[in-house]
Every structure is written in C-alpha cells, then in structure tokens.
Scaffold this active site. Structure first.
Site, mmCIF file in Angstrom:
data_model
loop_
_atom_site.group_PDB
_atom_site.id
_atom_site.type_symbol
_atom_site.label_atom_id
_atom_site.label_comp_id
_atom_site.label_asym_id
_atom_site.label_seq_id
_atom_site.Cartn_x
_atom_site.Cartn_y
_atom_site.Cartn_z
ATOM 1 N N SER A 1 0.845 -1.198 0.000
ATOM 2 C CA SER A 1 0.000 0.000 0.000
ATOM 3 C C SER A 1 0.875 1.240 0.000
ATOM 4 O O SER A 1 1.959 1.248 0.624
ATOM 5 C CB SER A 1 -0.871 -0.005 1.259
ATOM 6 O OG SER A 1 -1.387 1.288 1.489
ATOM 7 N N TYR B 1 -1.347 -1.073 9.868
ATOM 8 C CA TYR B 1 -1.491 -1.532 8.475
ATOM 9 C C TYR B 1 -0.266 -1.120 7.645
ATOM 10 O O TYR B 1 0.349 -1.928 6.945
ATOM 11 C CB TYR B 1 -2.783 -0.903 7.938
ATOM 12 C CG TYR B 1 -3.069 -1.027 6.474
ATOM 13 C CD1 TYR B 1 -3.825 -2.093 5.987
ATOM 14 C CD2 TYR B 1 -2.635 -0.060 5.564
ATOM 15 C CE1 TYR B 1 -4.125 -2.194 4.634
ATOM 16 C CE2 TYR B 1 -2.933 -0.156 4.217
ATOM 17 C CZ TYR B 1 -3.677 -1.217 3.760
ATOM 18 O OH TYR B 1 -3.980 -1.317 2.429
ATOM 19 N N LYS C 1 2.655 -3.433 5.780
ATOM 20 C CA LYS C 1 2.909 -3.355 4.332
ATOM 21 C C LYS C 1 4.385 -2.995 4.091
ATOM 22 O O LYS C 1 5.018 -3.523 3.176
ATOM 23 C CB LYS C 1 1.992 -2.321 3.677
ATOM 24 C CG LYS C 1 0.498 -2.659 3.753
ATOM 25 C CD LYS C 1 0.115 -3.816 2.852
ATOM 26 C CE LYS C 1 -1.393 -3.977 2.707
ATOM 27 N NZ LYS C 1 -1.773 -5.138 1.918
ATOM 28 N N THR D 1 -13.001 0.499 -3.252
ATOM 29 C CA THR D 1 -13.336 -0.903 -2.998
ATOM 30 C C THR D 1 -14.140 -0.980 -1.700
ATOM 31 O O THR D 1 -14.092 -0.046 -0.886
ATOM 32 C CB THR D 1 -12.061 -1.745 -2.832
ATOM 33 O OG1 THR D 1 -11.348 -1.257 -1.697
ATOM 34 C CG2 THR D 1 -11.176 -1.694 -4.054
HETATM 35 N N1 LIG Z 1 -8.327 -0.212 -2.306
HETATM 36 C C1 LIG Z 1 -7.256 0.523 -2.102
HETATM 37 O O1 LIG Z 1 -7.244 1.747 -2.366
HETATM 38 C C2 LIG Z 1 -5.998 -0.086 -1.563
HETATM 39 C C3 LIG Z 1 -4.911 0.768 -1.357
HETATM 40 C C4 LIG Z 1 -3.727 0.204 -0.919
HETATM 41 C C5 LIG Z 1 -3.627 -1.143 -0.728
HETATM 42 N N2 LIG Z 1 -4.716 -1.948 -0.913
HETATM 43 C C6 LIG Z 1 -4.530 -3.381 -0.678
HETATM 44 O O2 LIG Z 1 -5.143 -4.102 -1.722
HETATM 45 C C7 LIG Z 1 -5.570 -5.369 -1.239
HETATM 46 C C8 LIG Z 1 -7.029 -5.554 -1.603
HETATM 47 O O3 LIG Z 1 -7.766 -4.537 -0.959
HETATM 48 P P1 LIG Z 1 -9.229 -4.092 -1.392
HETATM 49 O O4 LIG Z 1 -9.251 -2.620 -1.325
HETATM 50 O O5 LIG Z 1 -9.628 -4.784 -2.632
HETATM 51 O O6 LIG Z 1 -10.048 -4.639 -0.128
HETATM 52 P P2 LIG Z 1 -11.491 -5.342 -0.015
HETATM 53 O O7 LIG Z 1 -12.417 -4.725 -0.969
HETATM 54 O O8 LIG Z 1 -11.836 -5.263 1.433
HETATM 55 O O9 LIG Z 1 -11.173 -6.847 -0.383
HETATM 56 C C9 LIG Z 1 -10.313 -7.569 0.464
HETATM 57 C C10 LIG Z 1 -10.335 -9.036 0.132
HETATM 58 O O10 LIG Z 1 -9.522 -9.703 1.120
HETATM 59 C C11 LIG Z 1 -10.322 -10.705 1.746
HETATM 60 N N3 LIG Z 1 -9.955 -10.887 3.144
HETATM 61 C C12 LIG Z 1 -9.968 -9.962 4.144
HETATM 62 N N4 LIG Z 1 -9.630 -10.537 5.314
HETATM 63 C C13 LIG Z 1 -9.405 -11.844 5.054
HETATM 64 C C14 LIG Z 1 -9.042 -12.957 5.836
HETATM 65 N N5 LIG Z 1 -8.872 -12.842 7.169
HETATM 66 N N6 LIG Z 1 -8.886 -14.143 5.251
HETATM 67 C C15 LIG Z 1 -9.087 -14.302 3.923
HETATM 68 N N7 LIG Z 1 -9.448 -13.288 3.116
HETATM 69 C C16 LIG Z 1 -9.610 -12.077 3.674
HETATM 70 C C17 LIG Z 1 -11.744 -10.194 1.631
HETATM 71 O O11 LIG Z 1 -12.667 -11.257 1.823
HETATM 72 P P3 LIG Z 1 -14.225 -10.986 2.171
HETATM 73 O O12 LIG Z 1 -14.904 -10.715 0.873
HETATM 74 O O13 LIG Z 1 -14.637 -12.264 2.797
HETATM 75 O O14 LIG Z 1 -14.264 -9.818 3.102
HETATM 76 C C18 LIG Z 1 -11.725 -9.635 0.217
HETATM 77 O O15 LIG Z 1 -11.841 -10.674 -0.714
HETATM 78 C C19 LIG Z 1 -5.305 -5.369 0.255
HETATM 79 O O16 LIG Z 1 -4.115 -6.039 0.522
HETATM 80 C C20 LIG Z 1 -5.189 -3.910 0.583
HETATM 81 O O17 LIG Z 1 -4.384 -3.696 1.713
HETATM 82 C C21 LIG Z 1 -5.901 -1.452 -1.340
#
Ligand SMILES: NC(=O)c1ccc[n+]([C@@H]2O[C@H](COP(=O)([O-])OP(=O)(O)OC[C@H]3O[C@@H](n4cnc5c(N)ncnc54)[C@H](OP(=O)(O)O)[C@@H]3O)[C@@H](O)[C@H]2O)c1
Length: 478
Positions: free
Chosen positions: A331, A357, A361, A392
């Site tokens: 991130s 967090y 990362k 998201t």
């Molecule tokens: N979106 C952003 O702007 C952003 C920015 C920086 C980094 N990121 C990183 O990108 C990645 C994806 O994030 P996202 O924004 O797409 O988040 P999201 O919409 O919350 O999706 C997260 C995914 O991870 C799964 N997950 C969460 N906890 C889990 C656990 N304990 N065991 C197994 N699966 C689990 C969730 O499953 P469920 O559907 O069951 O909840 C979901 O499929 C993450 O690593 C996040 O830190 C995102």
C-alpha cells in the site's frame, strides 16, 4: 464499400494468437484508433458477444457496437461493428504455419448512403489506419517483445515531493500511466496456474475476472465458502473458464494459511503465479484466536507463510515453464511508516489501525526485496505493487471519511488491479524482481529518508519471520 486487408506472420502457436485477438476487449491495446472498449454482456467470448468500442476519428469520437457473428475456435472470428457513419465486417483468420501462424485481417466498410460519395476520399486514410492497427499494433502485441519498464524521469520527479506523489495515487495517475506507458499483454495464460488470495471483493475480484477471461487456471483462496462458491459460479458463467477452484481459509489464522499450503502441496500442481492480495485495516486493536495482532497476522505473517510454503510449487512451475512469479499487494500507506521490527504486533504505541497496516505493508515490501535476492537463482521473480487509491468495499468500510472525501478521484477496482494483472501476465514483468510498482512502472519505496530502515532491522525481520514457530514455542514454554 471499402475493403482493407492485412496479413501478418507470427512466431507463436495459432491457439495463443486466437485467444488474444478473439476477445475484442483487447483491441484497445493494438488498434490505432480505439480509445475505449467495454464488454456489453456477461457471457463467454463466442457468437453473440457484444463490445462497445470508441474510436478517435478526424470527426471526433466514434462509438461502435460490435457483435461476434461467427466463431470457430482457434481459427476464425467474424464481427460486425455498427456506428453512425458505417457498418464494418471484420474477419480474422488464424492459420498454423511451419514457424507459428499467419493472421489475416479483413475489414469491409459499408457506408451510409449519404456518405457513399466520400468513401473514395476516405480510403487512403482508412488504409493507413488498417496498416497501423494490424502491421504495427497487432504485430507488436503478438510479437510480445517489450522492454522491462524503468522509472520515468517524470514520475521520479513527482515522487520527490509528497503532494505530487499522492496525485499519482488517484484516477489521474492511472490515466496518465495508461496513456503513455501501457503496452499490450498478449502472453498466453491458458497453461498457467494462478493462486490468488482475497478474490471475493475489490481488487482481488477484478483480478480474478481479468485472469479468468485470459484463460488462466485459478485457485481462489477465500474465507467465506458461500461467497467463494457464488464467485466461482459467476466467473465460470461469465468467462467460460472451467478451471476455477477454491481453497477456504481465514488468512488471519496461521493454521489456515498453513492448511492452504498443505492442501496445494498434496495436489502438487505447479504454481505459476501467487498473488498475496487479501487485506484489511483493523480498528480497534484485536488479537486472533491464535493470540496474534490481526494486522500482523493477515498482512505479514500469513503472506510470508504462504509464499515460503508454496515455494516448492513455484519452483516446479519455474523448472517446467522457465519462470514463476509472486505478487505482493502492499500500500502507498507504507510511505508514511518505518519498519519497527521490535514491535511487529503493534503493542507498544497507542494503537492506530492505519499505522499498524502501513507498518505491516512496509515489512512485506522489505520481505519482497529479500526474497528477490534469496530466490534469484530459482527462476522465481517476486515483486510488490500498490494500487494507488481505489474505490473498494475495503476502503469504504475501513476509511469512511477518506472515502467520502476522495470518492470522485478514486480509481475503479479494475484500474487499481491493473498493475496486479500486468505483473501476472506481461512477459516483460518477468524480467524484474524485488521492485515496487505503481501503474506498471517501478517506483521508489521511500518518499522521504525518515522511513528508511537499517540493514540490521532488515536482518532482524528476516530472523523473526524465519524462526517464528520456534520463538512462539519457546515463548509458550516460558
Ligand atoms: N483499495 C485501495 O485503495 C488499496 C490501497 C492500498 C492497498 N490496498 C490493498 O489491496 C488489497 C485488496 O484490498 P481491497 O481494497 O480490494 O479490499 P477489499 O475490498 O476489502 O477486499 C479484500 C479481500 O480480502 C479478503 N480478506 C480480508 N480478510 C481476510 C481474511 N482474514 N482471510 C481471507 N481473506 C480475507 C476479503 O474477503 P471478504 O470478501 O470475505 O471480506 C476480500 O476478498 C489489500 O491487501 C489492501 O491492503 C488497497
């Protein structure tokens, strides 16, 4: 009526070439005039599949609606495109040759009656466009010989100043990257096995869909069986990809992560790409039933265990097919934090979910660099990416105020996931290891010197993670 015809020779099997061109969603990558494409239905590529393609023409933006009217796997596809000024029938024929295959592209334009008299005048321009699209764009896409990207001077400059670096996190950053840098991705994925965590929402879901369309065999690691099964049904119906399986695991539990490793190891299928994407931001501080702080467990120890445990299967793919890849989703938040190796479980300071967090990362980024060095001779490349800021469910739930404030500039999940997809698919992405990417370009891992860790802390991190089980066992005994 105006007819264009171009033929190219490609040094690749017909099946690979057909897989790429038959999904017209890829035409943005090679057509000289296409600036936007969109699937108009939720069905596998075949007769009846429809696409919207927006072309840039001298008269302005020209939307066309395409439909596949004939589809002969690995050989022939016919599409009809309809627009304001003309109807066009595109016929693509792929024929095996001794060195690969030949692709023959014919486009027959039928003009609206009131335009017929200008048709002759437009022919030279159309011919130039056809040549540029097929002999240059499509040929380069299918030759697939792009150099590994380097950090551009423009982005290096932007990263020297925090506000300009942050602008790159938004939709604007993606659009700028897409316009200038993005090369086609035609590498064949039909013989690749991808393991992806966190596929049920956000970036992971966008990646699962992209890779399913590309024909990759997918193992989706999800924590909720019902959600996972629904996703598999949806992906199979939409993409026609039959090779999508599930592993059920709550990845904040190390026993579950180890179980995934044990299950996949027992099956023994090589892994070409491992994507550690699952993530969440936790407030307030909580411990799992295994007694670990949640951010540390889910964002650092769990991907560490998966990656280490699955190394033999990654190596098996590397031995069989020349390379394997690991992609760690980190991130931009990590830019704000320094590794605190003596407090990986965020116990000592007043707890903040965002800080915990970001530190995890940061630590995963350092591990990425260490793995890249340690595994350099194993044929496994390992990189990290950050998606910028994407809209998201995770962001909306964990950071509601931030989401409200930035909603208009957030990337779509597909835009956020683009660099994950590129790292998984693009041939040139296999040439780099140990890097952090944003918008398909290697980026700095520190925006300021204040976050740089010492060589000693890096080694301590390696020791702690490598010896986790022993340390835990002796802690429990004490
Ligand atoms: N979106 C952003 O702007 C952003 C920015 C920086 C980094 N990121 C990183 O990108 C990645 C994806 O994030 P996202 O924004 O797409 O988040 P999201 O919409 O919350 O999706 C997260 C995914 O991870 C799964 N997950 C969460 N906890 C889990 C656990 N304990 N065991 C197994 N699966 C689990 C969730 O499953 P469920 O559907 O069951 O909840 C979901 O499929 C993450 O690593 C996040 O830190 C995102």
């Amino acid at each position: 009526m105006t007819t264009l015809n171009e033929t190219i020779q490609i040094d690749r099997p017909a099946r690979e070439v057909f897989q790429y061109v038959s999904d017209f969603a890829t035409c943005m990558e090679w057509d000289a005039t296409a600036i936007e494409t969109e699937r108009l239905d939720d069905q596998p590529v075949g007769v009846g599949t429809r696409y919207k393609v927006v072309c840039e023409a001298p008269v302005g933006k020209l939307p066309l609606e395409y439909e596949i009217v004939e589809y002969e796997p690995d050989h022939k596809i016919v599409l009809i495109g309809r627009g304001r000024f003309f109807e066009v029938e595109d016929t693509i024929l792929v024929t095996p040759t001794s060195s690969g295959c030949e692709l023959d592209y014919t486009a027959v334009f039928t003009w609206k009656p009131w335009l017929e008299r200008f048709a002759q005048k437009m022919e030279p321009g159309l011919k130039r466009m056809g040549y540029a699209s097929v002999q240059k764009g499509l040929k380069a896409a299918l030759d697939d010989d792009f150099p590994a990207p380097e950090l551009s001077e423009e982005n290096a400059r932007a990263d020297r100043f925090v506000p300009t670096a942050l602008v790159r996190f938004t939709k604007r950053g993606y659009k700028r990257g897409a316009k200038k840098l993005f090369n086609p991705m035609s590498r064949y994925m039909g013989d690749k096995h991808v393991v992806l965590t966190g596929a049920t929402a956000g970036l992971g879901k966008a990646t699962a869909e992209f890779l399913a369309y590309r024909g990759a065999k997918l193992t989706l690691v999800v924590r909720n069986r019902e959600k996972g099964e629904e996703l598999v049904r949806e992906l199979k119906a939409r993409t026609g990809n039959r090779h999508i399986g599930l592993e059920i695991a709550d990845l904040s539990l190390i026993a579950d992560a180890d179980k995934v490793v044990a299950n996949l190891s027992k099956k023994g299928e090589p892994i070409d790409v491992l994507i550690n994407n699952a993530g969440a931001l936790f407030n307030p501080r909580q411990e799992t039933s295994e007694g670990l702080e949640q951010s540390f467990a889910l964002l650092l120890l769990s991907p560490f265990r998966l990656t280490e445990g699955l190394k033999p299967l990654l190596k098996k793919a590397a031995n069989a097919r020349g390379e394997a890849r690991v992609i760690n989703v980190v991130s931009g938040g990590m830019y704000s934090q320094k590794l605190k190796v003596w407090d990986l479980q965020n116990e000592q300071d007043k707890y903040s979910g965002s800080v915990a967090y970001a530190r995890c990362k940061r630590a995963l980024m350092i591990k990425t660099e260490q793995w890249a060095e340690d595994w350099a001779d194993d044929g496994i490349v390992i990189n990290a990416m950050h998606p910028g800021w994407a809209d998201t469910p995770g962001v909306e739930t964990a950071l509601p105020e931030f989401h409200k404030l930035t909603r208009l500039v957030l990337r779509t999940p597909e835009e956020g996931a683009d660099t994950i997809n590129w790292l998984a698919v693009a041939s040139e992405a296999g040439q780099l290891s140990g890097k952090l990417f944003l918008d398909r370009e290697p980026r700095t891992t520190h925006l300021t010197d204040s976050t740089r860790e010492s060589a000693e802390s890096r080694e301590q991190l390696r020791d702690i993670l490598d010896n986790w089980d022993n340390t835990r066992a002796s802690d429990k005994a004490a």
